[in-house]
Design a protein around this motif. Structure first.
Motif, short mmCIF file in Angstrom:
data_model
loop_
_atom_site.label_atom_id
_atom_site.label_comp_id
_atom_site.label_asym_id
_atom_site.label_seq_id
_atom_site.Cartn_x
_atom_site.Cartn_y
_atom_site.Cartn_z
N ILE A 155 -8.99 10.47 10.48
CA ILE A 155 -8.26 10.45 9.21
C ILE A 155 -7.73 9.03 9.01
O ILE A 155 -6.93 8.53 9.81
N GLY A 156 -8.17 8.40 7.97
CA GLY A 156 -7.82 7.00 7.74
C GLY A 156 -6.44 6.84 7.14
O GLY A 156 -5.79 7.78 6.67
N GLY A 157 -5.97 5.59 7.14
CA GLY A 157 -4.69 5.25 6.54
C GLY A 157 -4.87 4.87 5.07
O GLY A 157 -5.99 4.80 4.55
N ILE A 158 -3.75 4.59 4.41
CA ILE A 158 -3.75 4.32 2.99
C ILE A 158 -3.44 2.85 2.76
O ILE A 158 -2.36 2.37 3.12
N PRO A 159 -4.36 2.10 2.14
CA PRO A 159 -4.11 0.69 1.85
C PRO A 159 -3.40 0.53 0.50
O PRO A 159 -3.26 1.50 -0.25
N PRO A 160 -2.97 -0.69 0.17
CA PRO A 160 -2.41 -0.92 -1.17
C PRO A 160 -3.48 -0.76 -2.24
O PRO A 160 -4.68 -0.83 -1.97
N PHE A 161 -3.04 -0.53 -3.49
CA PHE A 161 -3.98 -0.45 -4.62
C PHE A 161 -4.73 -1.76 -4.78
O PHE A 161 -5.93 -1.79 -4.98
N PHE A 162 -3.98 -2.86 -4.77
CA PHE A 162 -4.57 -4.18 -4.94
C PHE A 162 -3.59 -5.21 -4.42
O PHE A 162 -2.41 -4.93 -4.23
#
Length: 838
Positions: free
Chosen positions: A132-139
């Motif tokens: 289960i991956g992590g969440i990066p910023p939108f941009f």
């Protein structure tokens, strides 16, 4: 045996026999039967056109149509995520870190797994095992042409290190929410405490310990700058006057009426996930789940964002909780629901603002603004999260505001702290920018002795200077900024202030006033909208935007009623379901009226063009000879006409021109704002009068006026509602709201007992006036409205309070101006200036 059937067409009711089909009409020619039916229907069409014209007048563009959504909201018929119950549903609760910064030595969940009703327990180690991956910023800033920033990826469950109170370390799923909450108390986490950095200026110092070991510039994620330092320094050296201030833009949180909620399901038969979530942007949630977290095709994920009770930017991004319910649903083989408590919301929702800025404005002897210099520190919190990049840019780009000043040296540093992440919140950087320049101007009026209104008037951009290119690379296309200020002064009865001040003084009160011109940006990114007729002549708007209080189902229907001439009640509206809406970017940053409205215009034009071909075929005319107006196709120079509803029905006939023109009447439109396209620049002015009790520090807003240039107004009632709501949130920040941590990173404002929220009794009747100066950057002339009230309200209120306290020598109080802070300031001012209160 032959079975007779009939079907209703736009040109009559035709008898059908299964082995006998009428000949296919060719364009420009109608079979005799059809021509007869057409002649009989002309009188009906004329009556329908008359009715449509009346409906357009009542329900078209510019009309204060009551929101159609409010019927179900007011009667309790809305469908929010919390209202959905799936078969065999269970409940999840997260175990949250009690520490602002700590290494995780171990997590023991054995007792929690054995607790009554527990279905499963998930940890960071399980997330790693299940990939289960992590969440990066939108941009990141480099996406907007800025310097490279330091991105962070936020795990859905932490396995090694927590960086703020509220980081999720385990997830308990049980038969009931109460059982899940009880089981969280049985999870034992061994933490090794690490130094916590809470203050943004302290965290920015190079000698402080790093929150992220790999960050190359200590705790500074990026520094963004605009301007010319040398030219600015020269301007300051030559200036007659300099106004300087240090300002704190206090940390706040959105507190929508509906807390965040997520319900996840997994269908093992087809490997498809379904997420019900309180999101402003369901398609971006699906994309993040697919690309970064679950690593499955987007076609295997359905995201449904039904009625949403307020978002304000806080609900614009995916959260770990959205992932946890989906992952747990697959693990458990049952749907899982998670709902935040209000305290969890205050702790774990995105926060916003949290800026310290040092600003200077220099002027010549006549009060002309020569240059602006500023240095800001903006708290990112523990992660670079969501769209946090946007307020970094906009808090700089709009410092020049509506004023003619080309020389600047401005910068901001994004700083990691051991607090909840910050991201966008109504205004997203523009409130910080307008607060800085308007507080500096108020200070400059004191320094120069020039009247505050006159000082602004001398420096506002004149209409003949438009289009005006700012030193931060925005091009203002339209507006009459001085006129807007004058309208606001008149609306607020600025000239009657002296008498009201005397009346307040007779009651032992202080009275102050302020005026704030403002400008902002609306209409970013691109959007897709679709129009689709059904066989009965009803039309459905399939929106890529997402309404969560903005009234899209009403406003967009008004546009369609105007453009297509269909009855308002014949328009259906669909949004918020990635299986029903092909694609969309949701609603945030005051974008929907521009990009959504203009995309809808393109879709409407496509419908009209397609319908013209059918109308030409049915009325024996070339499409070029067909005129469309008020819902009716007419052969130019004749009395032949057909309503668009009848034309739409013909597109569903089993025979006739449809066989050549194709089945169904629909249209798709897209439109682009900034970047790549043209944005719009809503602007206006606010004025406020306050009364202050020097004995208690209580501030009462006595008058509030707002004049807003919105370009083309779709629905004035909805616009004024947006203005009022925005002002309420801006006033809340100015007077009441404040997220407070202690030195160790513990949240001190974890409930509404401690976090102040504005109430209806805190406001007077807000006087509002709408001005329509069309934008030249888009075909509809639209400007946005969603953020406006929030942007100008904080400096308007703060400057008014400080005006009231000027007699005590009070020059500045940091937001929020609570009674305690105002009382302390007046006492300190009275003591310093040898004055007696009362």
């Amino acid at each position: 045996m032959l079975l007779p059937r009939t079907f209703a067409s736009a040109y009559g009711t035709l008898p059908l026999v299964l082995n006998r089909v009428p000949p296919i009409p060719t364009p420009g020619r109608l079979p005799r039967r059809d021509k007869l039916a057409y002649d009989l229907d002309r009188s009906n069409c004329a009556r329908e056109a008359k009715t449509t014209k009346g409906a357009m007048t009542k329900f078209g563009i510019g009309q204060a149509v009551r929101r159609v959504e409010d019927q179900r909201f007011a009667t309790g018929s809305g469908q929010y995520v919390g209202d959905f119950e799936l078969a065999r549903q269970c409940y999840g609760v997260a175990v949250l870190s009690p520490h602002a910064h700590a290494a995780i030595r171990s997590i023991d969940v054995r007792a929690a797994k054995a607790a009554p009703g527990v279905v499963c327990v998930l940890t960071g180690a399980d997330a790693e095992a299940d990939k289960i991956g992590g969440i990066p910023p939108f941009f990141m800033p480099e996406s907007w042409g800025g310097p490279k920033g330091f991105p962070t990826t936020r795990p859905v469950l932490l396995a090694d290190r927590v960086r703020c109170v509220g980081d999720r370390v385990a997830f308990i799923v049980a038969e009931t929410e109460a059982q899940a909450r009880d089981a969280t108390e049985r999870v034992v986490v061994d933490y090794e405490l690490l130094p916590a950095l809470i203050d943004v200026e302290q965290a920015a110092k190079p000698q402080e310990p790093k929150i992220w070991d790999d960050c190359p510039n200590g705790n500074i994620g990026v520094t963004i700058a605009f301007g010319d330092k040398a030219a600015t320094d020269a301007a300051f050296a030559a200036a007659k006057y300099v106004a300087s201030l240090r300002l704190v833009n206090n940390r706040v949180t959105a507190n929508p009426i509906e807390p965040r909620c997520a319900l996840g399901g997994y269908d093992a038969a087809d490997g498809k996930y379904t997420l019900y979530t309180t999101s402003q942007d369901p398609h971006s949630v699906r994309t993040a789940l697919s690309a970064f977290v679950l690593h499955v095709p987007e076609s295997k994920i359905r995201v449904i964002s039904p009625d949403v009770g307020g978002g304000f930017g806080m609900k614009a991004n995916i959260y770990p909780d959205d992932v946890l319910v989906l992952w747990a649903a697959k693990r458990c083989g049952r749907p899982v629901k998670w709902t935040a408590t209000r305290s969890e919301s205050l702790l774990c929702d995105n926060h916003a603002r949290d800026q310290v800025v040092y600003g200077e404005l220099c002027l010549d002897a006549n009060g002309k603004f020569l240059a602006i210099r500023s240095k800001a520190y903006q708290a990112l919190g523990a992660y670079w999260w969501g769209a946090a990049t946007a307020p970094l840019f906009w808090s700089l780009m709009f410092i020049p505001s509506l004023y003619d000043v080309q020389t600047i040296d401005i910068s901001t540093s994004a700083v990691f702290t051991n607090t909840a992440p910050t991201s966008v919140y109504r205004g997203a950087g523009r409130p910080e920018a307008i607060y800085l320049i308007e507080r500096l101007i108020e200070r400059a009026a004191q320094v120069t002795g020039i009247d505050r209104v006159e000082l602004r008037r001398r420096n506002l951009i004149k209409p003949d200077a438009l289009p005006y290119h700012t030193p931060t690379h925005h091009s203002y296309d339209s507006g009459e900024f001085e006129k807007m200020m004058d309208k606001c002064l008149a609306l607020s009865d600025w000239d009657g202030f002296a008498a009201r001040r005397k009346a307040s003084e007779r009651q032992g009160k202080l009275r102050g006033r302020a005026v704030t011109p403002y400008i902002e940006l609306g209409g970013i990114l691109n959007e897709r909208m679709e129009l689709r007729f059904d066989p009965g002549g009803m039309v459905t708007i399939i929106a890529g935007t997402h309404s969560h209080g903005q009234g899209h189902a009403t406003a967009f229907a008004q546009l369609v009623a105007e453009w297509l001439g269909v009855p308002f009640e014949a328009i259906n509206y669909i949004q918020g379901d990635t299986d029903k809406v092909t694609f969309g970017r949701g609603t945030f940053a005051a974008r929907s009226s521009l990009v959504g409205g203009n995309a809808l215009r393109v879709a409407a034009d496509a419908v009209i063009a397609r319908g013209r071909e059918m109308a030409g075929a049915l009325m024996e005319a070339a499409p070029a000879d067909i005129e469309f107006k008020a819902g009716t196709y007419t052969v130019v120079g004749t009395d032949k006409r057909m309503s668009i509803a009848d034309v739409a029905r013909a597109f569903f006939a089993p025979v006739g021109p449809v066989l050549k023109l194709g089945l169904g009447l629909d249209g798709v439109g897209t439109y682009s704002g900034r970047p790549g396209g043209a944005p719009n620049y809503p602007n206006g002015c606010q004025a406020c009068e306050v009364e202050v009790d020097p004995e208690t520090g209580t501030v009462r807003i006595d008058r509030f006026a707002a004049v807003d240039d919105l370009g083309m107004v779709i629905n004035p009632s909805i616009c004024e509602g947006q203005i009022h709501g925005g002002i309420a949130q801006g006033v809340g920040q100015a007077l009441l709201e404040n997220v407070v941590y202690d030195g160790s990173g513990q949240l001190l404002t974890g409930s509404f007992l401690d976090y102040g929220m504005p109430r209806a009794a805190d406001f007077p009747l807000i006087q509002s006036e709408l001005v329509e100066i069309p934008a030249t950057t888009n075909p509809l002339g639209i400007k946005a409205i969603g953020e406006a009230g929030t942007i100008a309200a904080p400096p308007t209120v703060v400057n008014a309070v400080l005006d009231a306290l000027a007699a005590f020598g009070v020059e500045h109080i940091d937001m929020p101006l609570t009674p305690a802070r105002v009382w302390q300031a007046t006492n300190a001012g009275a003591k310093a200036n040898g004055k007696q209160k009362g």
